[in-house]
Motif scaffolding. Structure first.
Motif, PDB file in Angstrom:
ATOM      1  N   ARG A 192       0.337  -1.156   0.352  1.00  0.00           N
ATOM      2  CA  ARG A 192      -0.027   0.287  -0.342  1.00  0.00           C
ATOM      3  C   ARG A 192       0.949   0.998  -0.052  1.00  0.00           C
ATOM      4  N   ASP A 193       0.518   2.578  -0.775  1.00  0.00           N
ATOM      5  CA  ASP A 193       1.611   3.618  -0.681  1.00  0.00           C
ATOM      6  C   ASP A 193       0.351   4.351   0.635  1.00  0.00           C
ATOM      7  N   GLY A 194      -0.606   4.270   0.827  1.00  0.00           N
ATOM      8  CA  GLY A 194      -0.777   5.420   1.989  1.00  0.00           C
ATOM      9  C   GLY A 194      -1.909   6.356   1.982  1.00  0.00           C
ATOM     10  N   SER A 195      -2.755   6.103   0.683  1.00  0.00           N
ATOM     11  CA  SER A 195      -3.632   6.562  -0.812  1.00  0.00           C
ATOM     12  C   SER A 195      -4.633   6.270  -1.077  1.00  0.00           C
ATOM     13  N   GLY A 196      -4.278   5.099  -0.859  1.00  0.00           N
ATOM     14  CA  GLY A 196      -5.289   4.007  -1.658  1.00  0.00           C
ATOM     15  C   GLY A 196      -5.012   3.481  -2.450  1.00  0.00           C
ATOM     16  N   THR A 417      -9.422  -7.833  -9.342  1.00  0.00           N
ATOM     17  CA  THR A 417      -9.203  -8.468  -7.897  1.00  0.00           C
ATOM     18  C   THR A 417     -10.176  -7.690  -6.969  1.00  0.00           C
ATOM     19  N   LEU A 418     -10.134  -8.494  -5.942  1.00  0.00           N
ATOM     20  CA  LEU A 418     -11.021  -7.525  -5.340  1.00  0.00           C
ATOM     21  C   LEU A 418     -11.124  -7.504  -3.320  1.00  0.00           C
ATOM     22  N   ALA A 419     -10.562  -6.472  -2.033  1.00  0.00           N
ATOM     23  CA  ALA A 419     -10.811  -7.320  -1.655  1.00  0.00           C
ATOM     24  C   ALA A 419     -11.452  -7.798  -0.811  1.00  0.00           C
ATOM     25  N   GLY A 420     -11.111  -8.501   0.654  1.00  0.00           N
ATOM     26  CA  GLY A 420     -11.522  -8.990   1.654  1.00  0.00           C
ATOM     27  C   GLY A 420     -12.886  -8.646   2.217  1.00  0.00           C
ATOM     28  N   ALA A 421     -13.355  -9.405   2.798  1.00  0.00           N
ATOM     29  CA  ALA A 421     -14.514  -9.145   3.449  1.00  0.00           C
ATOM     30  C   ALA A 421     -14.596  -8.014   4.529  1.00  0.00           C
ATOM     31  N   ASP A 422     -12.869  -8.185   5.258  1.00  0.00           N
ATOM     32  CA  ASP A 422     -12.755  -7.497   6.430  1.00  0.00           C
ATOM     33  C   ASP A 422     -11.978  -5.715   5.625  1.00  0.00           C
ATOM     34  N   SER A 428     -19.100  -1.210   1.452  1.00  0.00           N
ATOM     35  CA  SER A 428     -18.649  -1.374  -0.009  1.00  0.00           C
ATOM     36  C   SER A 428     -17.193  -1.293   0.293  1.00  0.00           C
ATOM     37  N   LYS A 429     -16.798  -2.554  -1.328  1.00  0.00           N
ATOM     38  CA  LYS A 429     -15.134  -2.037  -0.395  1.00  0.00           C
ATOM     39  C   LYS A 429     -14.485  -2.264  -2.193  1.00  0.00           C
ATOM     40  N   PRO A 430     -12.714  -1.984  -1.912  1.00  0.00           N
ATOM     41  CA  PRO A 430     -12.427  -1.680  -2.596  1.00  0.00           C
ATOM     42  C   PRO A 430     -12.388  -3.545  -3.944  1.00  0.00           C
ATOM     43  N   ARG A 446      -8.647   2.140  -8.770  1.00  0.00           N
ATOM     44  CA  ARG A 446      -9.817   1.556  -8.640  1.00  0.00           C
ATOM     45  C   ARG A 446     -11.163   2.161  -7.863  1.00  0.00           C
ATOM     46  N   GLY A 447     -11.356   1.346  -7.813  1.00  0.00           N
ATOM     47  CA  GLY A 447     -13.496   0.646  -7.741  1.00  0.00           C
ATOM     48  C   GLY A 447     -13.935   0.607  -6.528  1.00  0.00           C
TER      49      GLY A 447
END
Length: 451
Positions: A192-196, A417-422, A428-430, A446-447
């Motif tokens: 991660r780059d700290g800005s999403g 790819t999708l982020a996990g449930a966490d 919503s998730k990234p 990113r969406g």
């Protein structure tokens, strides 16, 4: 050369010849000229020695010895080495005597991309997506049309300017790490780059990505996609490849496993290769494996997944030591998904084949929280996404069809790819896409989607 895509029965019983039908014909495009046969009957049929011809009686392709079609099974044959199928031509099937006509189909224009019977084996021929070896695509998902993206309409860049250049393809998020496969034979470990967004990991030799090699230390695998198993990175990264870049004119449809947790050098040598080329329909060397994902055995057995190699419910115990799940691989040229058990011994068994219903498959992602498979196409299909689930028949069936987010241009997104449930926040998730063309100097976007 025969393109294996059928269920093979141990023995064939006497059956009427008219149980076997020409089911699909491909005359031009992403694969060699091919004719698919389908058994619409209730008994297995040995088609060894049967003869395929075009409209010329001197043309002849002989079905290889030992070829059996189980009931409801299809098998495609690459006839390009024996004759070509023209824009106005015929496909004809004969018994081994060469004079008894079993079935024929004629056309007056090239397939676009396929001439297919709908329903399989009994219906009329029409233009359809290419599905050699899999059920024909009879309509757009049984009437399921696209709906708006199930998340925010806006997207944002998720990388620095011109970090990756072109050819960033498959993605897989493992919590705080994003793995990326690049066609030039390179694997990236991003943090991660700290800005999403994401940036290359600068530790342990990952700053510029690591160069991939085959198990013998040579070659340049055309790495199109990457996935992990339940063991995570500790269990190895599995990379889907379509050819060796040092022999770019030849297909080499392989899954390669890499140890990504040790070493500080800039090169990774595969610890295992499963070369699956021989058992799949022939495709252009740049139209092979484009996508890979992994699904746990426990998930499949709970859903009643059917093993097409046995015709019964999937039983992981049949296959000895393997990864504890199956790998799904998407082929760009045929828009087909193949499911394999990859055994530790190096053996591989195909347990399912199904059509995506799109013009190409660029990415596959299993989303465990929703128990659904994401099948993604790039600008070839205007960025369409589909989800599939194991249905009551034990096969993967269409769940939904989604347009790309309205705020994202129609670009060459080959990774998803999708982020996990966490990471679910406020429902919503990234999600992330990789653009093979590096449009505007950015390869990652990113969406969001609804949890």
């Amino acid at each position: 050369m025969a393109a294996a895509a059928a269920l093979l029965a141990p023995a064939a019983h006497a059956a009427p010849a008219d149980d076997v039908r020409i089911n699909e014909v491909v005359t031009t495009g992403s694969v060699d000229d091919s004719i698919e046969l389908f058994n619409k009957g209730t008994a297995a049929v040995d088609v060894s020695g049967w003869i395929l011809r075009d409209d010329n009686n001197s043309s002849k392709y002989t079905v290889p010895s030992g070829t059996t079609l189980a009931p409801g099974a299809a098998r495609a044959f690459d006839v390009a080495g024996s004759f070509g199928l023209g824009s106005s031509d015929k496909a004809r099937l004969y018994l081994p005597d060469g004079s008894t006509l079993v079935d024929s189909f004629g056309w007056t224009s090239h397939s676009n991309p396929s001439w297919s019977r709908c329903p399989d084996g009994t219906g009329a021929f029409g233009k359809a997506p290419l599905t050699l070896g899999a059920p024909n695509s009879c309509g757009s998902g049984g009437g399921t049309g696209p709906v708006p993206w199930p998340g925010a309409s806006t997207v944002a860049t998720a990388d620095g300017a011109n970090v990756f250049g072109q050819d960033l393809s498959g993605l897989y998020q493992e919590g705080p790490v994003l793995w990326g496969a690049q066609n030039s034979g390179k694997l990236w470990r991003l943090v991660r780059d700290g800005s999403g967004g994401w940036k290359p990991d600068t530790a342990n030799g990952w700053a510029s990505g690591k160069t991939l090699r085959y198990p013998d230390g040579t070659g340049s695998p055309d790495s199109e996609a990457v996935t992990l198993t339940a063991a995570g990175a500790a269990g190895g990264a599995y990379v889907a490849t379509e050819r060796n870049g040092d022999a770019s004119g030849t297909s080499r449809l392989s899954v390669l496993r890499y140890d990504v947790t040790t070493g500080t050098g800039g090169t990774l040598t595969a610890t295992k290769e499963w070369n699956l080329t021989a058992g799949l329909p022939a495709v252009g060397s740049n139209l092979g494996f484009e996508a890979v994902t992994w699904i746990p055995d426990a998930t499949l057995t709970a859903a009643g997944f059917k093993d097409e190699s046995t015709g019964a419910a999937y039983d992981p115990n049949r296959y000895g030591a393997h990864t504890g799940g199956i790998f799904l691989l998407g082929v760009e040229g045929t828009a087909t998904v193949h499911a394999y058990v990859l055994q530790d011994s190096g053996a591989a068994t195909r347990v399912a084949t199904f059509a995506s219903g799109m013009s190409g498959v660029m990415e596959l992602q299993w989303e465990p929280q929703a128990a659904r498979l994401w099948v993604v196409c790039d600008d070839t299909c205007s960025g369409q996404h589909r989800t599939m689930k194991v249905g009551t028949s034990g096969a993967f069936t269409l769940d939904a069809v989604y347009d790309r987010p309205s705020g994202m241009p129609d670009i060459n997104n080959e990774g998803f790819t999708l982020a996990g449930a966490d990471e679910c926040v406020a429902g919503s998730k990234p999600v992330y896409w990789s653009d093979d063309s590096n449009t505007g100097g950015h390869a990652l976007r990113r969406g969001t989607i609804s949890c």
